[in-house]
Enzyme design. Structure first.
Site, short mmCIF file in Angstrom:
data_model
loop_
_atom_site.label_atom_id
_atom_site.label_comp_id
_atom_site.label_asym_id
_atom_site.label_seq_id
_atom_site.Cartn_x
_atom_site.Cartn_y
_atom_site.Cartn_z
N ASP A 9 30.30 128.06 50.91
CA ASP A 9 30.12 127.24 52.11
C ASP A 9 29.93 125.78 51.68
O ASP A 9 29.08 125.49 50.83
CB ASP A 9 28.89 127.74 52.88
CG ASP A 9 28.70 127.03 54.20
OD1 ASP A 9 28.64 127.70 55.23
OD2 ASP A 9 28.56 125.79 54.20
N ASP A 104 35.09 125.54 56.46
CA ASP A 104 34.40 125.25 55.20
C ASP A 104 33.73 126.47 54.59
O ASP A 104 32.86 126.33 53.75
CB ASP A 104 33.35 124.15 55.44
CG ASP A 104 32.07 124.69 56.04
OD1 ASP A 104 32.14 125.61 56.88
OD2 ASP A 104 30.99 124.21 55.66
N GLU A 105 34.13 127.67 55.00
CA GLU A 105 33.34 128.83 54.61
C GLU A 105 34.22 130.07 54.45
O GLU A 105 35.11 130.30 55.26
CB GLU A 105 32.32 129.06 55.73
CG GLU A 105 31.42 130.21 55.55
CD GLU A 105 30.52 130.42 56.79
OE1 GLU A 105 30.48 129.53 57.68
OE2 GLU A 105 29.91 131.49 56.86
P1 TTP Z 1 28.23 124.42 58.66
O1 TTP Z 1 28.69 125.05 57.38
O2 TTP Z 1 27.35 125.23 59.55
O3 TTP Z 1 27.44 123.07 58.37
P2 TTP Z 1 27.70 121.97 57.28
O4 TTP Z 1 28.77 122.36 56.31
O5 TTP Z 1 27.94 120.67 57.96
O6 TTP Z 1 26.32 121.87 56.56
P3 TTP Z 1 25.63 122.92 55.56
O7 TTP Z 1 25.45 122.18 54.28
O8 TTP Z 1 24.34 123.28 56.21
O9 TTP Z 1 26.57 124.08 55.42
O10 TTP Z 1 29.47 123.97 59.52
C1 TTP Z 1 30.65 123.47 58.91
C2 TTP Z 1 31.23 122.37 59.77
O11 TTP Z 1 31.50 122.86 61.07
C3 TTP Z 1 30.32 121.20 59.95
O12 TTP Z 1 30.48 120.23 58.91
C4 TTP Z 1 30.72 120.65 61.29
C5 TTP Z 1 31.24 121.86 62.05
N1 TTP Z 1 30.22 122.31 63.02
C6 TTP Z 1 30.30 121.83 64.32
O13 TTP Z 1 31.21 121.08 64.66
N2 TTP Z 1 29.33 122.21 65.22
C7 TTP Z 1 28.29 123.05 64.88
O14 TTP Z 1 27.43 123.36 65.72
C8 TTP Z 1 28.23 123.54 63.52
C9 TTP Z 1 27.12 124.45 63.11
C10 TTP Z 1 29.21 123.13 62.64
MG MG Z 2 28.79 124.27 55.45
#
Ligand code: TTP
Ligand code: MG
Length: 411
Positions: A9, A104-105
């Site tokens: 992720d 991203d995951e």
């Molecule tokens: P996430 O992997 O949940 O968050 P992140 O990568 O920004 O941060 P982390 O380091 O905690 O993993 O989500 C991936 C992307 O998806 C994030 O960059 C933006 C998008 N996203 C949204 O647009 N709305 C949301 O509510 C969430 C949770 C994510």
């Molecule tokens: Mg993330």
């Protein structure tokens, strides 16, 4: 057989991509989403912004109260999608099965490639290294015996983290005193239901399995299993091409009741959906109109049509759905295609269908839609439609339509 699973992720994904592209933003509280004066939410934010209490899905006004010194930016989904494709291409190299969960995951089944835990560590190291070397971004990686444990592991040391959970016993030891929400599939509703019966932690689930099953039925049985570390789900290959739908939606800065404006917004959304569908080479058999009313009540209306990726058809069909609904203040409107396929549909064409007029009428109808926008608002998209495919331009244009509905600009 023992599985070896990696969950990877990206850290603060959208924000990290922007920081990579704009080095002057590094180390700053960066918030990606709506701008403070707009309606909307935070998509994500840099870890620097998180220190002020800002987080994903937070209302942008609240984010601004927490962090007025933050830098606010709109997301650029096309950019993130392009980065995402490169990321998944790197990661998938090491997996016998890869399941894309988000841009991203992903879950990767590396059982065969890794052979043992030492092999899995090596793959995790390579994945982190290549993600950094080739894209200049950091990710967090979890290595574990199950999907749930791998996901928990990747969250354990964020950002730029690495963690491993090799056995069910290790997993249970780690989470036993945590909130039930640590378990996969426990959202706010389930957590509330369990809390009302005094079940707050994983330990509570372990100690009161009968209550959990009574409260949550089959879902409860699954939770009891998870609380003891059992999760044998396989990594099921999934690629974005298998997407269930392609849609685009916008939130108005002020609610709109006038169907004439909503129809014009649907023109823009239809072109955006067409663009996305064509970009991935998919056509849909289902058309969806989505509305959120001012009271937050959300409705979707759908129906099936012959397979299409045409903006004209998407527009016409969503308008048909719209016209069946009462005029009420609308906060959000969206249009979408579903039942997607890359294969052309087998369709019985009658001879009438096969005349050369069809492409002309499509072209004419497109021109009429765009001419309408030009006549009513003075917006000339003919020739450079791609402008509105940009998130920011689309939102600005929609706002323009909303504000000018009472005083249309004449030719
Ligand atoms: P996430 O992997 O949940 O968050 P992140 O990568 O920004 O941060 P982390 O380091 O905690 O993993 O989500 C991936 C992307 O998806 C994030 O960059 C933006 C998008 N996203 C949204 O647009 N709305 C949301 O509510 C969430 C949770 C994510
Ligand atoms: Mg993330």
């Amino acid at each position: 057989m023992q599985q070896i699973i990696i969950h990877v992720d990206m850290d603060a994904f959208f924000a990290s991509v922007e920081m990579h592209d704009h080095p002057e933003l590094r180390g700053k509280p960066l918030i990606i989403g709506a701008l403070p004066h707009e309606r909307g939410v935070v998509a994500t934010c840099s870890y620097e912004a998180r220190r002020f209490g800002v987080h994903s899905a937070m209302n942008i006004k609240e984010a601004y109260r927490c962090c007025p010194q933050g830098i606010y930016m709109h997301p650029d989904f096309y950019k993130y999608k392009a980065v995402s494709e490169q990321l998944h291409a790197i990661w998938n190299t090491y997996a016998s099965a890869a399941q894309t969960i988000a841009l991203d995951e992903a879950y990767l089944d590396v059982t065969a490639a890794a052979k043992d835990w030492e092999g899995a560590r090596r793959i995790a190291r390579i994945i982190k290294q290549r993600t950094w070397d080739e894209l200049g971004l950091t990710c967090s990686v979890g290595v574990a015996y199950s999907k749930t444990a791998a996901k928990t592991a990747s969250e354990e040391n964020k950002p730029n983290g690495y963690f491993e959970i090799l056995t069910a016993e290790d997993f249970v030891r780690l989470i036993i005193d945590r909130d039930v929400r640590v378990l996969y599939t426990v959202g706010a509703k389930t957590a509330e239901k369990l809390r009302s019966a005094g079940i707050r932690t994983v330990r509570d689930i372990q100690e009161r399995p009968a209550d959990v099953i009574r409260l949550c039925g089959r879902h409860g049985q699954w939770l009891v299993q998870l609380a003891s570390g059992r999760d044998e789900r396989a990594v099921t290959p999934y690629r974005p091409e298998d997407a269930k739908s392609i849609g685009r939606e916008v939130t108005f800065q002020q609610d709109v009741s006038d169907h004439a404006v909503l129809r014009d917004v649907l023109i823009l959304l239809a072109f955006c959906v067409e663009h996305r569908a064509k970009r991935v080479g998919l056509r849909g058999r289902g058309i969806t109109l989505k509305l959120t009313y001012s009271d937050m009540k959300q409705i979707t209306r759908s129906h099936l049509i012959p397979q299409t990726d045409s903006a004209v058809t998407i527009y016409q069909e969503t308008v048909r759905l719209l016209e069946q609904l009462p005029q009420r203040p609308v906060r959000l409107i969206g249009a979408g295609l579903y039942q997607l396929s890359a294969e052309p549909e087998e369709r019985q064409l009658s001879f009438d269908d096969q005349t050369d007029d069809a492409p002309h009428s499509e072209e004419t109808a497109r021109r009429l839609l765009l001419d309408g926008l030009r006549t009513r608002y003075g917006l000339d998209f003919a020739g450079n439609l791609e402008k509105i495919y940009n998130y920011e331009v689309l939102h600005k244009t929609v706002e323009y339509l909303r504000q000018h509905r009472t005083k249309p600009i004449q030719d």
